[in-house]
Design a protein around this motif. Structure first.
Motif, PDB file in Angstrom:
ATOM      1  N   VAL A  11       0.828  -1.144  -0.113  1.00  0.00           N
ATOM      2  CA  VAL A  11       0.171  -0.002   0.039  1.00  0.00           C
ATOM      3  C   VAL A  11       0.816   1.249  -0.034  1.00  0.00           C
ATOM      4  N   VAL A  12       0.403   1.860  -1.002  1.00  0.00           N
ATOM      5  CA  VAL A  12       1.218   3.529  -0.919  1.00  0.00           C
ATOM      6  C   VAL A  12       0.051   4.657  -1.113  1.00  0.00           C
ATOM      7  N   LEU A  13       0.064   5.365  -0.109  1.00  0.00           N
ATOM      8  CA  LEU A  13      -1.129   6.332  -0.172  1.00  0.00           C
ATOM      9  C   LEU A  13      -0.245   7.547  -0.540  1.00  0.00           C
ATOM     10  N   GLU A  14      -0.806   8.629  -1.369  1.00  0.00           N
ATOM     11  CA  GLU A  14      -0.215   9.801  -1.495  1.00  0.00           C
ATOM     12  C   GLU A  14      -0.909  11.064  -1.489  1.00  0.00           C
ATOM     13  N   THR A  15      -0.506  12.072  -0.855  1.00  0.00           N
ATOM     14  CA  THR A  15      -1.250  13.304  -0.810  1.00  0.00           C
ATOM     15  C   THR A  15      -0.438  14.511  -1.239  1.00  0.00           C
ATOM     16  N   SER A  16      -0.903  15.695  -1.270  1.00  0.00           N
ATOM     17  CA  SER A  16      -0.079  16.465  -1.825  1.00  0.00           C
ATOM     18  C   SER A  16       1.205  17.037  -1.450  1.00  0.00           C
ATOM     19  N   ARG A  17       1.392  16.694   0.066  1.00  0.00           N
ATOM     20  CA  ARG A  17       2.887  16.815   0.705  1.00  0.00           C
ATOM     21  C   ARG A  17       3.328  15.429   1.153  1.00  0.00           C
ATOM     22  N   LEU A  18       2.595  14.353   1.156  1.00  0.00           N
ATOM     23  CA  LEU A  18       2.933  13.229   1.771  1.00  0.00           C
ATOM     24  C   LEU A  18       2.718  11.868   1.200  1.00  0.00           C
ATOM     25  N   LEU A  19       3.802  11.129   1.362  1.00  0.00           N
ATOM     26  CA  LEU A  19       3.750   9.622   1.068  1.00  0.00           C
ATOM     27  C   LEU A  19       3.482   8.878   2.112  1.00  0.00           C
ATOM     28  N   LEU A  20       2.593   7.806   2.226  1.00  0.00           N
ATOM     29  CA  LEU A  20       2.409   6.707   3.500  1.00  0.00           C
ATOM     30  C   LEU A  20       2.727   5.554   2.568  1.00  0.00           C
ATOM     31  N   ARG A  21       3.743   4.829   3.160  1.00  0.00           N
ATOM     32  CA  ARG A  21       4.245   3.550   2.473  1.00  0.00           C
ATOM     33  C   ARG A  21       4.686   2.731   3.718  1.00  0.00           C
TER      34      ARG A  21
END
Length: 178
Positions: A11-21
């Motif tokens: 799972v890799v989540l991406e927002t404008s400022r962040l990566l969650l991985r």
């Protein structure tokens, strides 16, 4: 927010400022820093003990072997500086209903009050919704006003359920429909 996950992939989540991985073993030092920064009101099993445990080596081993760190609690990385600043994700909590995981997050103190916890939590909420969950929970100490503010911003509501510990305070149970 972008979700980059297919069955069997990370799972890799991406927002404008962040990566969650998923966590990398070398980032155990960040986990150790989180442990050292915890409020003294946090129960001892969640703080560094008198013998210095958990050590960086123990946290490295946890990342290598523990599904909780590699899948459920994602490392929060700032895209601009490429540094890991904490974690956010979903965990199973035996105190809560089966099939309704708990949102959990913790960030390094030096990045507090910059909106990262809210941003990461919103990404995880979208991931949970797209994964078919209908409701999430979050537990928070009554004295943890910063985390309570984040939970309110992402529309968690406090319930009547509480667990009181004479030494460490009261745990509040919050919930949110997706």
């Amino acid at each position: 927010m972008t979700v980059g996950a297919t069955p069997g992939s990370e799972v890799v989540l991406e927002t404008s400022r962040l990566l969650l991985r998923p966590w990398r073993v070398a980032e155990a030092v960040v986990q150790r820093e989180l442990w050292t920064e915890r409020d003294p009101r946090v129960p001892p099993h969640r703080r560094i003990d008198a013998d210095g445990h958990p050590t960086v080596a123990e946290l490295e081993e946890s990342i290598r072997t523990n599904r909780l760190w590699s899948i459920g609690l994602l490392a929060v990385e700032r895209k601009a500086s490429r540094d890991v600043i904490g974690y956010c994700g979903l965990v199973d909590n035996e105190r809560i209903a089966v099939g309704e995981p708990e949102l959990a997050f913790e960030l390094l103190r030096r990045v507090w009050r910059q909106g990262y916890a809210t941003e990461a939590s919103l990404a995880v909420l979208e991931w949970a919704r797209s994964s078919g969950y209908e409701r999430l929970w979050a537990t928070v100490w009554d004295w943890n006003t910063a985390s309570r503010r984040v939970l309110a911003k992402v529309e968690f509501a406090e319930t009547d359920r509480k667990e009181t510990d004479a030494v460490y305070g009261t745990t509040l149970f919050t919930t949110r429909r997706l």
